[in-house]
Design an enzyme around this catalytic site. Structure first.
Site, PDB file in Angstrom:
ATOM      1  N   GLY A  35       0.823  -1.338  -0.140  1.00 36.38           N
ATOM      2  CA  GLY A  35       0.123   0.015  -0.093  1.00 36.38           C
ATOM      3  C   GLY A  35       0.804   1.148  -0.002  1.00 36.38           C
ATOM      4  O   GLY A  35       0.408   2.338   0.581  1.00 36.38           O
ATOM      5  N   ASN A  37       0.882   3.565  -2.408  1.00 35.69           N
ATOM      6  CA  ASN A  37       0.324   4.703  -2.904  1.00 35.69           C
ATOM      7  C   ASN A  37      -0.800   5.029  -1.811  1.00 35.69           C
ATOM      8  O   ASN A  37      -1.293   6.159  -1.792  1.00 35.69           O
ATOM      9  CB  ASN A  37      -0.329   4.170  -3.971  1.00 35.69           C
ATOM     10  CG  ASN A  37       0.345   4.504  -5.450  1.00 35.69           C
ATOM     11  OD1 ASN A  37       0.902   5.663  -5.424  1.00 35.69           O
ATOM     12  ND2 ASN A  37       0.836   3.678  -6.179  1.00 35.69           N
ATOM     13  N   ILE A 111      -9.120  -7.597 -10.938  1.00 37.27           N
ATOM     14  CA  ILE A 111      -9.775  -7.012 -12.044  1.00 37.27           C
ATOM     15  C   ILE A 111     -11.227  -6.996 -11.617  1.00 37.27           C
ATOM     16  O   ILE A 111     -11.921  -8.128 -11.361  1.00 37.27           O
ATOM     17  CB  ILE A 111      -9.901  -7.804 -13.322  1.00 37.27           C
ATOM     18  CG1 ILE A 111      -8.506  -7.552 -13.827  1.00 37.27           C
ATOM     19  CG2 ILE A 111     -10.626  -7.023 -14.590  1.00 37.27           C
ATOM     20  CD1 ILE A 111      -7.946  -8.552 -15.044  1.00 37.27           C
ATOM     21  N   ASN A 126      -8.126   5.040 -10.011  1.00 39.99           N
ATOM     22  CA  ASN A 126      -6.790   4.010 -10.031  1.00 39.99           C
ATOM     23  C   ASN A 126      -5.330   4.744 -10.475  1.00 39.99           C
ATOM     24  O   ASN A 126      -5.600   5.828 -11.355  1.00 39.99           O
ATOM     25  CB  ASN A 126      -7.050   2.890 -11.000  1.00 39.99           C
ATOM     26  CG  ASN A 126      -6.229   1.820 -11.144  1.00 39.99           C
ATOM     27  OD1 ASN A 126      -5.766   1.388  -9.671  1.00 39.99           O
ATOM     28  ND2 ASN A 126      -5.730   1.377 -12.274  1.00 39.99           N
ATOM     29  N   HIS A 128      -2.155   3.659 -12.539  1.00 40.06           N
ATOM     30  CA  HIS A 128      -1.528   2.718 -13.290  1.00 40.06           C
ATOM     31  C   HIS A 128       0.012   2.976 -13.446  1.00 40.06           C
ATOM     32  O   HIS A 128       0.276   4.195 -14.028  1.00 40.06           O
ATOM     33  CB  HIS A 128      -2.334   2.606 -14.598  1.00 40.06           C
ATOM     34  CG  HIS A 128      -1.902   1.433 -15.491  1.00 40.06           C
ATOM     35  ND1 HIS A 128      -2.229  -0.034 -15.047  1.00 40.06           N
ATOM     36  CD2 HIS A 128      -1.178   1.514 -16.378  1.00 40.06           C
ATOM     37  CE1 HIS A 128      -1.370  -0.552 -16.091  1.00 40.06           C
ATOM     38  NE2 HIS A 128      -1.014  -0.143 -16.862  1.00 40.06           N
ATOM     39  N   THR A 160     -13.386   2.462 -15.578  1.00 40.16           N
ATOM     40  CA  THR A 160     -14.458   1.976 -16.419  1.00 40.16           C
ATOM     41  C   THR A 160     -14.347   0.492 -16.619  1.00 40.16           C
ATOM     42  O   THR A 160     -13.454  -0.044 -16.251  1.00 40.16           O
ATOM     43  CB  THR A 160     -14.496   2.663 -17.536  1.00 40.16           C
ATOM     44  OG1 THR A 160     -13.253   2.512 -18.468  1.00 40.16           O
ATOM     45  CG2 THR A 160     -14.625   4.426 -17.504  1.00 40.16           C
ATOM     46  N   LEU A 163     -10.434  -2.260 -19.233  1.00 38.09           N
ATOM     47  CA  LEU A 163      -9.171  -2.280 -18.074  1.00 38.09           C
ATOM     48  C   LEU A 163      -8.504  -1.166 -18.641  1.00 38.09           C
ATOM     49  O   LEU A 163      -7.729  -1.148 -19.762  1.00 38.09           O
ATOM     50  CB  LEU A 163      -8.546  -3.792 -18.474  1.00 38.09           C
ATOM     51  CG  LEU A 163      -7.506  -3.956 -17.569  1.00 38.09           C
ATOM     52  CD1 LEU A 163      -7.771  -3.818 -16.006  1.00 38.09           C
ATOM     53  CD2 LEU A 163      -6.820  -5.306 -17.743  1.00 38.09           C
ATOM     54  N   ASP A 164      -8.010  -0.365 -17.823  1.00 30.53           N
ATOM     55  CA  ASP A 164      -7.203   0.669 -17.697  1.00 30.53           C
ATOM     56  C   ASP A 164      -7.308   1.804 -18.976  1.00 30.53           C
ATOM     57  O   ASP A 164      -6.207   1.997 -19.642  1.00 30.53           O
ATOM     58  CB  ASP A 164      -5.595   0.011 -18.073  1.00 30.53           C
ATOM     59  CG  ASP A 164      -5.074  -0.825 -16.547  1.00 30.53           C
ATOM     60  OD1 ASP A 164      -5.585  -0.432 -15.363  1.00 30.53           O
ATOM     61  OD2 ASP A 164      -4.489  -1.709 -16.777  1.00 30.53           O
TER      62      ASP A 164
END
Length: 198
Positions: A35, A37, A111, A126, A128, A160, A163-164
């Protein structure tokens, strides 16, 4: 950012209600590991009430860190559920018990199903480790080095079902240096993740 004027995502009433009229009030953070972030978000003190940190892994080191900061923690172990849909239903129940305005994914290695994402429209963010739309998914640093790109980085985006691929909020770039390894490149990218996510 140039698309905001024409993008209905940013011009809808919900976006303006939450972003232009009223400041964000509360959030839940989802993690799977240490964790880092999450720590960057909490330590930045962005004016949010951190209602909980939820992990899908019981041994996630970030849970102990959050607890020492007075943040409630919860475990929803994905291995205890027979399907992704069953896990997401249990996760949603845990999230809803805290009634957050936003969810922050911070190294959450699952996911999410479309049903879960649709339950929290325009509310899941998110971080990434690539300059999206390049290198969605896993192993981004290895793929960046193998492809020969000169710039790599990190992206904060809304989540959304694709994915990514949600709307991008902010990005930070780092150079890919001669002799870079996955670890050396990941370290420079992670420093930027900790800067831009808060």
């Amino acid at each position: 950012h140039g698309k905001r004027g024409s993008d209905p995502f940013f011009n809808g009433p919900l976006f303006h209600l939450r972003h232009c009229g009223n400041p964000m009030k509360s959030a839940v953070i989802l993690i799977s590991g240490r964790g880092s972030n999450m720590q960057a978000l909490v330590e930045a003190k962005p004016g949010l009430e951190w209602r909980a940190v939820i992990s899908n892994r019981p041994n996630a080191a970030g849970l102990e860190w959050a607890a020492t900061r007075g943040i409630e923690t919860r475990i929803v172990d994905h291995k205890a559920y027979p399907s992704r849909e069953a896990f997401d239903a249990a996760l949603a129940q845990a999230v809803d018990s805290f009634s957050p305005d936003y969810l922050f994914l911070a190294g959450f290695m699952r996911i999410l199903t479309e049903g879960f994402i649709d339950r929290y429209p325009r509310s899941i963010l998110n971080i990434h480790p690539s300059l999206l739309p390049c290198f969605p998914g896993l192993d981004t640093h290895r793929r960046a080095i193998a492809s020969g790109v000169k710039l790599h980085g990190a992206t904060v985006h809304f989540v959304t079902p694709a994915l990514d691929h949600g709307p991008i909020l902010v990005q930070a770039a780092v150079p890919v240096l001669d002799g870079d390894t996955e670890d050396s490149l990941a370290g420079r990218v992670l420093a930027q993740e900790h800067r831009i996510y808060p």
